[in-house]
Scaffold this motif. Structure first.
Motif, short mmCIF file in Angstrom:
data_model
loop_
_atom_site.label_atom_id
_atom_site.label_comp_id
_atom_site.label_asym_id
_atom_site.label_seq_id
_atom_site.Cartn_x
_atom_site.Cartn_y
_atom_site.Cartn_z
N ARG A 17 47.33 73.15 1.93
CA ARG A 17 47.51 74.18 0.91
C ARG A 17 47.13 73.66 -0.48
O ARG A 17 46.54 74.38 -1.28
CB ARG A 17 48.97 74.64 0.89
CG ARG A 17 49.41 75.40 2.14
CD ARG A 17 50.87 75.85 2.01
NE ARG A 17 51.28 76.64 3.15
CZ ARG A 17 51.74 76.12 4.29
NH1 ARG A 17 51.84 74.79 4.41
NH2 ARG A 17 52.10 76.90 5.29
N VAL B 58 49.22 80.87 0.55
CA VAL B 58 49.10 80.20 -0.76
C VAL B 58 49.41 81.21 -1.86
O VAL B 58 48.79 82.28 -1.88
CB VAL B 58 47.70 79.60 -0.94
CG1 VAL B 58 47.57 78.99 -2.34
CG2 VAL B 58 47.44 78.55 0.12
N LYS C 67 44.24 75.35 -2.75
CA LYS C 67 44.58 75.98 -4.02
C LYS C 67 43.78 75.38 -5.16
O LYS C 67 43.28 76.11 -6.03
CB LYS C 67 46.08 75.82 -4.28
CG LYS C 67 46.58 76.56 -5.50
CD LYS C 67 48.10 76.43 -5.64
CE LYS C 67 48.60 77.18 -6.85
NZ LYS C 67 50.08 77.07 -6.98
N GLN D 26 43.56 82.11 2.76
CA GLN D 26 44.64 82.20 1.77
C GLN D 26 45.84 82.92 2.38
O GLN D 26 47.00 82.50 2.20
CB GLN D 26 44.15 82.93 0.52
CG GLN D 26 45.15 82.93 -0.62
CD GLN D 26 44.55 83.50 -1.90
OE1 GLN D 26 43.63 84.32 -1.84
NE2 GLN D 26 45.05 83.08 -3.04
#
Length: 219
Positions: free
Chosen positions: A189, A219, A193, A214
């Protein structure tokens, strides 16, 4: 334990401070494979194995040093072998000692283990590492380089190469697919991100797989 690692940033230790002992050694071994003639890289790997009581890995690191030196640097070789004696079995020590004493001993005769990088001893039908001296990482195709890393389970290195490449060439669709696949398989993650944010700041056009992942990673 890390004082002997001259360049911890290059080794990946500062970028990933929470790496396990095994992962740190993997990075040091990889540096040796990328720069076989770098004595510094060999010494860092040997010292790290010795300090962490990784005895079989230490033996492999000594074997790789002897292979690369190819009977040159005998004084250094003697120092490394005798300095490591307390971590080696008597058989391993005598094997290394005999090789250095015997001018006619063939490198191919050195018995290897699964941690050796350059030995020609047959433990499998495919080579663990192919030594390439003329091409730097920057000159290689990032997609192929990442796939080479993946083949040897060096996923962190594969992700690093793909992230750097995709920020330089966000229009390259295959890079997106390969990187997203790694993010998914490792549940990364943080990496997702960070790179997703960088690509958005660059105004890159992202394929729909980014939105799908996503949602998957929440996230």
């Amino acid at each position: 334990m890390l004082e002997f690692v001259f360049d911890q940033f290059t080794a990946g230790f500062r970028e990933w401070p929470d790496l396990s002992v095994d992962k740190r050694l993997e990075r040091l071994a990889f540096r040796v494979s990328r720069a076989p003639k770098s004595l510094r890289a060999h010494l860092e790997r040997i010292h790290y194995c010795f300090n962490n009581y990784m005895n079989e890995q230490l033996y492999a690191a000594l074997i790789d040093l002897l292979i690369v030196l190819n009977k040159a640097g005998r004084e250094l070789s003697w120092r490394m072998i005798f300095g490591s004696r307390s971590r080696l079995t008597e058989s391993q020590f005598q094997t290394l000692r005999h090789f250095l004493k015997n001018e006619g001993a063939a490198i191919e005769a050195l018995p290897c283990n699964r941690f050796s990088l350059f030995t020609k001893g047959l433990q499998s039908s495919s080579p663990l590492v192919q030594v390439v001296e003329e091409a730097s990482e920057a000159e290689q195709d990032p997609l192929q380089l990442a796939r080479d890393y993946i083949e040897f389970s060096q996923l962190d290195e594969a992700v690093r190469v793909l992230e750097q490449a995709i920020l330089m060439r966000p229009e390259h669709a295959e890079l997106h697919g390969e990187l997203l696949s790694l993010y998914r398989s490792t549940r990364d993650r943080t990496g997702f991100k960070r790179v997703h944010g960088e690509l958005n700041r660059l105004g890159a056009s992202l394929p729909p797989e980014w939105a799908q992942l996503q949602d998957f990673l929440k996230v």
